[in-house]
Design a protein around this motif. Structure first.
Motif, PDB file in Angstrom:
ATOM      1  N   SER A 113      -0.585  -5.284   4.414  1.00  9.61           N
ATOM      2  CA  SER A 113      -1.144  -5.505   5.748  1.00  9.61           C
ATOM      3  C   SER A 113      -1.503  -6.961   6.016  1.00  9.61           C
ATOM      4  N   HIS A 114      -1.617  -7.785   4.961  1.00  6.44           N
ATOM      5  CA  HIS A 114      -1.949  -9.198   5.166  1.00  6.44           C
ATOM      6  C   HIS A 114      -0.724 -10.019   5.572  1.00  6.44           C
ATOM      7  N   MET A 115       0.473  -9.420   5.536  1.00  7.41           N
ATOM      8  CA  MET A 115       1.688 -10.144   5.899  1.00  7.41           C
ATOM      9  C   MET A 115       1.995  -9.900   7.374  1.00  7.41           C
ATOM     10  N   LEU A 116       1.881 -10.958   8.168  1.00  3.36           N
ATOM     11  CA  LEU A 116       2.100 -10.891   9.613  1.00  3.36           C
ATOM     12  C   LEU A 116       3.290 -11.769   9.994  1.00  3.36           C
ATOM     13  N   ALA A 117       3.858 -11.509  11.157  1.00  2.00           N
ATOM     14  CA  ALA A 117       5.001 -12.329  11.589  1.00  2.00           C
ATOM     15  C   ALA A 117       5.123 -12.328  13.101  1.00  2.00           C
ATOM     16  N   ASN A 118       5.553 -13.477  13.619  1.00  2.00           N
ATOM     17  CA  ASN A 118       5.974 -13.609  15.013  1.00  2.00           C
ATOM     18  C   ASN A 118       7.412 -14.083  15.005  1.00  2.00           C
ATOM     19  N   LEU A 119       8.247 -13.503  15.824  1.00  2.00           N
ATOM     20  CA  LEU A 119       9.653 -13.875  15.897  1.00  2.00           C
ATOM     21  C   LEU A 119       9.907 -14.659  17.179  1.00  2.00           C
ATOM     22  N   ASP A 120      10.685 -15.745  17.068  1.00  2.00           N
ATOM     23  CA  ASP A 120      11.067 -16.471  18.274  1.00  2.00           C
ATOM     24  C   ASP A 120      11.935 -15.583  19.169  1.00  2.00           C
ATOM     25  N   ARG A 121      12.945 -14.961  18.560  1.00  2.00           N
ATOM     26  CA  ARG A 121      13.831 -14.036  19.275  1.00  2.00           C
ATOM     27  C   ARG A 121      14.377 -13.013  18.275  1.00  2.00           C
ATOM     28  N   ILE A 146      -1.473 -13.617   6.569  1.00  2.00           N
ATOM     29  CA  ILE A 146      -0.578 -14.760   6.403  1.00  2.00           C
ATOM     30  C   ILE A 146       0.579 -14.603   7.381  1.00  2.00           C
ATOM     31  N   GLY A 147       0.673 -15.500   8.343  1.00  2.00           N
ATOM     32  CA  GLY A 147       1.778 -15.476   9.292  1.00  2.00           C
ATOM     33  C   GLY A 147       3.011 -16.134   8.712  1.00  2.00           C
ATOM     34  N   LEU A 190       5.032  -2.809  11.634  1.00  2.00           N
ATOM     35  CA  LEU A 190       4.163  -2.233  12.646  1.00  2.00           C
ATOM     36  C   LEU A 190       3.864  -3.285  13.710  1.00  2.00           C
ATOM     37  N   ARG A 191       3.766  -2.871  14.947  1.00  2.00           N
ATOM     38  CA  ARG A 191       3.357  -3.789  16.013  1.00  2.00           C
ATOM     39  C   ARG A 191       1.838  -3.850  16.015  1.00  2.00           C
ATOM     40  N   LEU A 192       1.294  -4.960  15.566  1.00  2.00           N
ATOM     41  CA  LEU A 192      -0.161  -5.095  15.461  1.00  2.00           C
ATOM     42  C   LEU A 192      -0.805  -5.345  16.815  1.00  2.00           C
ATOM     43  N   ALA A 193      -0.171  -6.225  17.614  1.00  2.00           N
ATOM     44  CA  ALA A 193      -0.740  -6.570  18.917  1.00  2.00           C
ATOM     45  C   ALA A 193       0.320  -7.237  19.779  1.00  2.00           C
ATOM     46  N   LEU A 214       3.722  -8.823  14.383  1.00  2.00           N
ATOM     47  CA  LEU A 214       4.208  -7.747  13.531  1.00  2.00           C
ATOM     48  C   LEU A 214       3.465  -7.755  12.203  1.00  2.00           C
ATOM     49  N   GLN A 215       3.328  -6.574  11.609  1.00  2.00           N
ATOM     50  CA  GLN A 215       2.575  -6.433  10.364  1.00  2.00           C
ATOM     51  C   GLN A 215       3.396  -5.622   9.366  1.00  2.00           C
ATOM     52  N   HIS A 216       3.446  -6.105   8.130  1.00  2.00           N
ATOM     53  CA  HIS A 216       4.155  -5.387   7.075  1.00  2.00           C
ATOM     54  C   HIS A 216       3.551  -3.998   6.914  1.00  2.00           C
TER      55      HIS A 216
END
Length: 327
Positions: free
Chosen positions: A104-112, A30-31, A9-12, A98-100
């Protein structure tokens, strides 16, 4: 319904976020850069330090002005372009947290993100490493970065990622990480355990690292003058006996090391060094250095020295007393 990215999911949106807004988002879970710390596999930050941040006790250190981070940010778009040119794949930014979908506590940012005609959609993680860090990459991606990428694959549901790293400013490498559901399941479970400690405000056990020691000093900066009586505590006595046994073993090993060192010094004699099959040793006098004679300065100019005194902050000192030396 919130927009999706893969299975996530796109959190923000991350466009035009202030530092405080960014910290607030990071505090929600957790990112990917937190993943290794949360499961005890980071050489830089302990789970205890991360717990202090996630429970709001301590604000994360601002690394943006550190040279390594600064240059990594400057070089990120350059290295993304180099990767695209070398592989022929399309890359683009993903400006979102991004959010699992389930955890829901699993977050991520991707470089590309990467678009590949044969492999489909993937992830590009970009790193810069100093020349001194090169040995860490000789056998593949360091474990902490493997955790980071597996976390990203877990959140997005994607099947592959490339890690592009520039080592020493001139050695560009690309490593592949393929989705491993067994490893991802284990990572999810261990991150759940850590996040439960955050939710229930229970600190994780310290891991013996310098960072964990600093976290404990931050968490308990002062003593209150009381003495706990743990003489009837089974767990407490077991820990104390373990500490004593380890200290005795350390002292024994230090003595053996000193003896071996002195024996080699005897072999060297007047020689400056010696070569061995596994390495070399040297025994030479360093260049003479000048230092301030504080005793003489204090005697000759006590008033001047007093003007430059300042209080020194120190952390609590841990001392062991046994029955033989207890007072």
């Amino acid at each position: 319904m919130r927009e999706r990215y893969g299975q996530a999911l796109r959190l923000a949106s991350t466009l035009e976020l202030s530092r405080q807004q960014w910290l607030a988002l990071r505090g929600l879970g957790i990112g990917s850069s937190d993943a290794a710390s949360s499961v005890g596999l980071s050489p830089y930050k302990s789970a205890l330090s991360l717990w202090l941040e996630k429970t709001g006790r301590r604000e994360p250190e601002d690394l943006s002005e550190k040279q390594a981070v600064l240059w990594g940010t400057v070089l990120e778009p350059v290295l993304a372009n180099v990767y695209a040119e070398q592989t022929g794949r399309r890359v683009r930014r993903v400006n979102a947290v991004l959010q699992h979908a389930e955890h829901s506590h699993m977050l991520a940012n991707l470089d590309r993100e990467v678009r590949c005609p044969k492999l489909g959609q993937g992830i590009l993680e970009i790193k810069t490493a100093s020349y001194h860090s090169a040995p860490q990459w000789e056998e593949g991606i360091p474990v902490a970065y493997q955790c980071q990428v597996l976390h990203q694959l877990a959140v997005t549901g994607l099947n592959w990622a490339d890690v592009a790293v520039l080592i020493g400013g001139q050695d560009f490498r690309i490593y592949r990480v393929t989705r491993d559901d067994d490893k991802i399941s284990d990572l999810i479970e261990r991150e759940q355990d850590f996040w439960a400690l955050v939710r229930f405000d229970q600190p994780p056990p310290p891991d013996g690292s310098d960072d964990a020691g600093q976290a404990l000093n931050w968490l308990f900066p002062r003593d209150n003058g009381t003495t706990l009586d743990l003489s009837d505590s089974t767990d407490g006595n077991a820990l104390f006996h373990t500490l004593l046994a380890l200290r005795e073993r350390r002292e024994e090993l230090e003595q053996q090391e000193a003896q071996a060192k002195q024996q080699l010094q005897t072999v060297l004699g007047d020689a400056t060094g010696a070569l061995f099959a596994a390495g070399r040793i040297s025994w030479k006098k360093p260049k003479d250095r000048e230092q301030t004679d504080l005793e003489r300065l204090t005697a000759d100019h006590p008033d001047l020295l007093q003007q430059y005194r300042k209080p020194v902050s120190s952390s609590r000192r841990f001392v062991i007393h046994t029955e033989r030396n207890a007072t």
